[in-house]
Motif scaffolding. Structure first.
Motif, PDB file in Angstrom:
ATOM      1  N   GLU A  65      -2.081 -60.368  50.233  1.00 12.75           N
ATOM      2  CA  GLU A  65      -1.803 -58.946  50.441  1.00 12.75           C
ATOM      3  C   GLU A  65      -3.064 -58.077  50.378  1.00 12.75           C
ATOM      4  O   GLU A  65      -2.996 -56.879  50.625  1.00 12.75           O
ATOM      5  CB  GLU A  65      -0.793 -58.457  49.392  1.00 12.75           C
ATOM      6  N   ILE A 171      -2.126 -60.778  45.167  1.00 14.96           N
ATOM      7  CA  ILE A 171      -1.785 -59.357  45.195  1.00 14.96           C
ATOM      8  C   ILE A 171      -3.042 -58.512  45.313  1.00 14.96           C
ATOM      9  O   ILE A 171      -3.107 -57.546  46.077  1.00 14.96           O
ATOM     10  CB  ILE A 171      -0.989 -58.976  43.930  1.00 14.96           C
ATOM     11  N   LYS A 319       2.727 -55.275  40.262  1.00 16.03           N
ATOM     12  CA  LYS A 319       3.959 -56.059  40.373  1.00 16.03           C
ATOM     13  C   LYS A 319       4.284 -56.890  39.137  1.00 16.03           C
ATOM     14  O   LYS A 319       5.331 -57.544  39.089  1.00 16.03           O
ATOM     15  CB  LYS A 319       3.886 -56.977  41.593  1.00 16.03           C
TER      16      LYS A 319
END
Length: 426
Positions: A65, A171, A319
């Motif tokens: 990501e 992430i 997250k």
């Protein structure tokens, strides 16, 4: 739309001048990521895991990501071996990297691979978490040999798992990463190898002492959870709507106070250590949480006003959740988790032992140790304010390795001392 990039042999040969046999030990979040990156860099790759039946060696990779770290949104490879048997991968390994398992398993993992190591060969043996005195633990378990210890000071990415045994998730990646080596200067040249694997050309040096004190999991999880649950009796259920879900993004006031307080105490420990080790360049860095998180994540932080806002607004942290267990009447924090079982004996207790050794008071760290050990039924810190309780043998304590403030940086495998002088004291 996700676009996958699969390694080709031609590309692999061009990206790395040295082809190695790399064994990744573990099965957690970082395992498929490092394994895929190592294969993509042109190396043979094995995964040593307790659950080989849950892995498909022909299709392993990760979703990315953080396109500022790597322009591909997915990387998939076929690795060479997935096994639970050290004999099938350790003897031929040039690099062994422990990744994807809590560091309190390091001693038993090292003990399992030791019989299969050729101690006459130069083998890189490292951990994705260099804190918790990895060099002290590894030297004690492995004994004498020609191996070279290393570790990443911090996990290279905030990461997760999309599908166990197949797909990891990046992430957010670090924007600066230090590699710990035994002399702090990378005499054996592991850093260039890791730079190509990790796709990070900015790697720099540190040593294991600095890594054990650098803000990491024990500087985040314990203070945040302490601030939330310090008055919990270990039994009463919480209303799920009344407790935060995200450990960093939902930080509350008492957690923020504890995190900043622990940061201040760690900085005090480092400041005092500088008087014992004035030549150690790595201890001259800024060890504050504010500096650390901003140095590592830079533009991924949207509000860098202070340490608290920097943690809360870090996209790479966004997250990560607090683990809860459902019980009658609501939920309770999950105690059988690395947040409670690893960060205490391999983090807070290590800090406390060094603090006692050099004469630094740590009231916040003390309070968190007493709270955490009570919840998990352990006795580490006793009434005489030292880590000498019933379960102290589970902790990484430099004093129990026979170290002093002057020998902390090189540890129990240093400067050619005879084994009898380097052995752990009871």
């Amino acid at each position: 739309q996700v676009t996958a990039a699969r390694s080709s042999s031609a590309l692999c040969r061009s990206t790395s001048a040295i082809a190695m046999f790399v064994t990744v030990v573990g099965g957690g979040n970082s395992t498929p990521i490092f394994a895929a990156l190592a294969k993509d860099a042109g190396h043979q790759v094995a995964i040593l895991t307790r659950r080989p039946q849950d892995w498909n060696k022909d299709d392993i990779g990760f979703v990315n990501e953080d396109l500022s770290y790597m322009p591909q949104s997915e990387l998939r490879v076929a690795v060479d071996v997935v096994t639970s048997e050290p004999a099938e991968c350790i003897p031929q390994s040039d690099m062994i990297f422990i990744a994807g398992l809590p560091i309190h398993f390091n001693p038993q993992v090292l003990a399992k691979i030791k019989p299969h190591l050729d101690m006459s060969r130069k083998v890189y043996i490292g951990s994705i978490c260099a804190y918790g005195g990895f060099n002290w633990v590894a030297a004690e378990v492995l004994g004498q040999g020609n191996y070279s210890l290393f570790g990443t000071q911090l996990i290279p990415w905030c990461c997760g798992t999309i599908e166990y045994g197949r797909t990891g998730l990046v992430i957010g990646a670090k924007r600066l990463l230090r590699i710990a080596t035994e002399d702090g200067k990378d005499a054996d040249g592991v850093k260039p190898l890791l730079a190509k694997i990790l796709k990070m050309d900015f790697l720099t040096d540190t040593d294991f002492l600095a890594s054990s004190l650098w803000p990491n999991n024990p500087s985040l999880h314990p203070p945040i959870l302490y601030g939330l649950f310090k008055d919990w009796d270990g039994l009463a259920a919480y209303d799920p709507e009344a407790v935060p879900s995200f450990i960093y993004a939902d930080m509350r006031t008492e957690s923020a106070k504890a995190m900043v307080g622990e940061s201040d105490e760690l900085c005090a420990i480092v400041l005092k250590l500088r008087t014992f080790l004035p030549h150690n360049e790595h201890l001259k860095n800024d060890f504050s949480m504010f500096h650390c998180v901003n140095e590592n994540y830079k533009e991924q932080i949207t509000c860098a006003y202070d340490a608290v806002s920097s943690v809360m607004t870090n996209k790479a942290f966004a997250k990560h959740k607090i683990p809860y267990t459902k019980v009658e009447g609501g939920v309770v924090p999950t105690l059988k988790h690395k947040f409670f079982e690893t960060d205490l004996p391999f983090g807070l207790c290590t800090f406390k032992d060094i603090a006692v050794m050099i004469g630094v008071e740590t009231p916040i760290i003390d309070a968190m140790i007493r709270w955490n050990q009570k919840l998990i039924g352990k006795e580490y810190l006793t009434d005489d304010n030292q880590i000498n309780g019933r379960d102290a043998g589970e902790c990484v304590l430099p004093s129990r390795f026979g170290l002093t403030p002057q020998t902390l940086e090189f540890g129990n495998r240093s400067m050619g001392e005879p084994e009898s002088k380097r052995s752990r004291t009871a």
